[in-house]
Design a protein around this motif. Structure first.
Motif, short mmCIF file in Angstrom:
data_model
loop_
_atom_site.label_atom_id
_atom_site.label_comp_id
_atom_site.label_asym_id
_atom_site.label_seq_id
_atom_site.Cartn_x
_atom_site.Cartn_y
_atom_site.Cartn_z
N ILE A 7 9.38 8.27 0.46
CA ILE A 7 9.03 7.74 -0.87
C ILE A 7 8.82 6.23 -0.78
CG2 ILE A 7 9.76 7.48 -3.26
CD1 ILE A 7 11.60 9.88 -2.92
N ALA A 8 7.64 5.77 -1.12
CA ALA A 8 7.38 4.33 -1.22
C ALA A 8 7.82 3.86 -2.60
CB ALA A 8 5.90 4.02 -1.00
N THR A 9 8.51 2.73 -2.63
CA THR A 9 9.03 2.22 -3.91
C THR A 9 9.12 0.70 -3.88
OG1 THR A 9 10.97 2.19 -5.39
CG2 THR A 9 11.39 2.55 -3.06
N ARG A 10 9.00 0.08 -5.03
CA ARG A 10 9.31 -1.33 -5.13
C ARG A 10 10.81 -1.52 -4.91
NH1 ARG A 10 7.33 -2.69 -10.95
NH2 ARG A 10 8.25 -4.72 -10.48
N GLU A 11 11.20 -2.78 -4.71
CA GLU A 11 12.60 -3.06 -4.36
C GLU A 11 13.48 -3.44 -5.55
OE1 GLU A 11 12.83 -4.54 0.16
OE2 GLU A 11 11.85 -5.98 -1.16
N GLY A 32 17.29 21.77 2.19
CA GLY A 32 17.07 21.41 3.59
C GLY A 32 16.13 20.24 3.79
N LEU A 33 15.61 19.68 2.71
CA LEU A 33 14.61 18.62 2.81
C LEU A 33 15.26 17.26 3.07
CD1 LEU A 33 11.53 17.97 2.43
CD2 LEU A 33 12.08 17.46 0.03
N SER A 34 14.72 16.52 4.02
CA SER A 34 15.16 15.15 4.28
C SER A 34 14.27 14.20 3.48
CB SER A 34 15.06 14.84 5.78
OG SER A 34 15.29 13.46 6.02
N VAL A 35 14.88 13.29 2.74
CA VAL A 35 14.13 12.34 1.92
C VAL A 35 14.51 10.92 2.32
CG1 VAL A 35 13.53 11.60 -0.41
CG2 VAL A 35 14.11 14.00 0.02
N GLU A 36 13.51 10.10 2.56
CA GLU A 36 13.72 8.71 3.00
C GLU A 36 12.98 7.77 2.07
OE1 GLU A 36 11.60 6.71 6.59
OE2 GLU A 36 13.53 7.43 7.37
N LEU A 37 13.61 6.65 1.72
CA LEU A 37 12.97 5.64 0.89
C LEU A 37 12.37 4.54 1.74
CD1 LEU A 37 14.32 7.14 -1.42
CD2 LEU A 37 15.09 4.96 -2.35
N LEU A 38 11.17 4.07 1.35
CA LEU A 38 10.50 2.96 2.01
C LEU A 38 10.30 1.85 0.97
CD1 LEU A 38 9.05 1.74 4.46
CD2 LEU A 38 6.97 2.94 3.73
N PRO A 39 11.27 0.93 0.86
CA PRO A 39 11.16 -0.15 -0.14
C PRO A 39 10.11 -1.18 0.25
CG PRO A 39 13.45 0.22 0.56
CD PRO A 39 12.56 0.89 1.55
N VAL A 40 9.36 -1.66 -0.76
CA VAL A 40 8.28 -2.61 -0.53
C VAL A 40 8.34 -3.69 -1.61
CG1 VAL A 40 5.78 -2.91 -0.43
CG2 VAL A 40 6.81 -0.80 0.45
N THR A 41 8.14 -4.95 -1.21
CA THR A 41 8.00 -6.03 -2.18
C THR A 41 6.52 -6.23 -2.46
OG1 THR A 41 9.99 -7.14 -1.38
CG2 THR A 41 8.47 -8.45 -2.68
N GLU A 64 0.22 -2.33 -3.19
CA GLU A 64 0.75 -2.18 -1.84
C GLU A 64 1.30 -0.78 -1.60
OE1 GLU A 64 1.26 -4.79 -3.74
OE2 GLU A 64 1.31 -6.66 -2.60
N LEU A 65 1.92 -0.19 -2.63
CA LEU A 65 2.44 1.16 -2.49
C LEU A 65 1.30 2.16 -2.28
CD1 LEU A 65 5.15 1.20 -5.32
CD2 LEU A 65 5.41 0.52 -2.94
N GLU A 66 0.20 1.95 -2.98
CA GLU A 66 -0.93 2.86 -2.85
C GLU A 66 -1.59 2.72 -1.47
OE1 GLU A 66 -2.21 3.53 -7.49
OE2 GLU A 66 -3.09 1.82 -6.43
N VAL A 67 -1.64 1.52 -0.95
CA VAL A 67 -2.16 1.32 0.42
C VAL A 67 -1.30 2.08 1.42
CG1 VAL A 67 -2.51 -0.38 2.25
CG2 VAL A 67 -3.30 -0.88 -0.06
N ILE A 68 0.01 1.99 1.26
CA ILE A 68 0.93 2.70 2.15
C ILE A 68 0.70 4.21 2.08
CG2 ILE A 68 3.37 3.35 2.37
CD1 ILE A 68 4.03 0.39 1.79
N LEU A 69 0.45 4.73 0.89
CA LEU A 69 0.15 6.16 0.75
C LEU A 69 -1.13 6.51 1.48
CD1 LEU A 69 0.92 7.08 -2.99
CD2 LEU A 69 2.25 7.64 -0.96
N LEU A 70 -2.17 5.72 1.27
CA LEU A 70 -3.46 6.01 1.88
C LEU A 70 -3.41 5.89 3.40
CD1 LEU A 70 -5.76 4.19 -0.70
CD2 LEU A 70 -5.64 6.67 -0.29
N GLU A 71 -2.54 5.01 3.89
CA GLU A 71 -2.36 4.87 5.34
C GLU A 71 -1.39 5.90 5.91
OE1 GLU A 71 -1.10 0.82 5.78
OE2 GLU A 71 -3.15 0.03 5.70
N LYS A 72 -0.88 6.78 5.06
CA LYS A 72 0.02 7.87 5.44
C LYS A 72 1.34 7.38 6.03
CE LYS A 72 -3.70 11.23 6.05
NZ LYS A 72 -4.30 12.29 6.90
N LYS A 73 1.77 6.21 5.57
CA LYS A 73 3.08 5.71 5.96
C LYS A 73 4.17 6.24 5.04
CE LYS A 73 1.19 1.41 7.86
NZ LYS A 73 1.12 -0.08 7.70
N ALA A 74 3.76 6.82 3.92
CA ALA A 74 4.67 7.47 2.99
C ALA A 74 3.94 8.66 2.39
CB ALA A 74 5.13 6.51 1.90
#
Length: 308
Positions: A7-11, A32-41, A64-74
């Motif tokens: 999950i991409a999120t603001r900080e 059983g799902l693993s969930v990880e947060l990716l904080p972004v300023t 910036e969050l949308e760029v991260i999604l499009l780059e498949k980092k989240a």
């Protein structure tokens, strides 16, 4: 099924609260799902010394969050829907919208109980042209000052005496456990909310069907219908934080009632109206309301703003 979601999120504390909410709902639904947060300023979080309207609009909070999604980092990003631009970038979509928290604006003051009690010339802090225009329409004597930063920063400025009152979204205060800071509520009649106010949106890639399917349990279709009306209105008026406009749609037994406004930033010109119709015609209702207010005078107001 995927075994991990990022999950991409603001900080900010509010953004993290919202991301954790989605994280917890996902874990409850899929043990059983693993969930990880990716904080972004984001850029919107970094530049706090100027009004948002001067630095590019509310899209700065999510770009910036949308760029991260499009780059498949989240896999997904969680937003306050009111922070989103009227249309998602190509390749992205709103996969789910949650039930709406309190959509009202909140009046917060350490001295005065309500807007009506504010003395002539009182200093009121807000980052929103929408709020500014409606405040000045009813109380042209007020001194409206730009107030940027996260919820805690805005409250600190109030507590340090920089303002007599500040206007914040009730939903954000409640989600952060700060509902006791709300002095009084401003009705949705006196301050029509921003499109999507009080709703969380989960954004994902349009072609990531597996993730879209995973998120479907979070989606509230009744709220989504109202949001379609609100975002259609927003798109037609060219809406972001540079436009003093608001819209609020409410579901009522298969119908929705819609009220909206367009105003000049100083509140001297304010065009508002309401309509209702079948929930199946949500987009048409939002578009028709935009056309009506633009024709009544809103178009001239917006054209003047574009020249500034």
């Amino acid at each position: 099924m995927k075994n991990k979601i990022t999950i991409a999120t603001r900080e900010s504390l509010l953004a993290l609260w919202q991301a954790h909410y989605v994280e917890n709902r996902l874990k409850e639904q899929y043990p059983g799902l693993s969930v990880e947060l990716l904080p972004v300023t984001t850029k919107g979080d970094q530049i706090l010394d100027r009004p948002l309207v001067e630095i590019g609009g509310k899209g700065l909070f999510i770009k910036e969050l949308e760029v991260i999604l499009l780059e498949k980092k989240a896999d997904i990003a969680v937003h306050s829907l009111k922070d989103m631009t009227a249309k998602c970038p190509d390749g992205l979509t709103i996969a789910a919208v949650t039930k709406r928290e309190d959509p009202r604006d909140a009046f917060v003051s350490n001295t005065f109980k309500s807007l009506d009690e504010l003395p002539h010339g009182a200093r009121v802090g807000t980052s929103s042209l929408r709020r500014q225009a409606q405040l000045l329409h009813w109380r042209p004597d007020l001194t409206i000052r730009s107030l940027r930063g996260n919820v805690q920063t805005r409250l600190r400025h109030l507590d340090e005496g920089d303002f007599d009152a500040v206007i914040l979204a009730a939903a954000g205060l409640k989600r952060l456990g700060l509902g006791d800071r709300i002095t009084s509520y401003i009705s949705t009649e006196d301050s029509i909310p921003a499109a999507g106010q009080g709703v969380m949106a989960v954004e994902a890639r349009s072609d990531d069907q597996e993730t879209l399917d995973l998120l479907s349990f979070l989606h509230d279709e009744e709220v989504a219908s109202c949001i379609r009306a609100e975002r259609t209105f927003l798109a037609r008026v060219g809406g972001d934080c540079k436009v003093p406009a608001g819209i609020y749609a409410v579901p009522e037994k298969g119908h929705i009632s819609v009220k909206a406004f367009i105003a000049s930033p100083d509140g001297k010109k304010l065009y508002r109206g309401s309509t209702e119709g079948p929930i199946s015609r949500a987009e048409d209702l939002g578009s028709a309301m935009a056309g009506r207010l633009l024709d009544e005078g809103g178009r001239a107001v917006l054209e003047k703003l574009q020249k500034i």
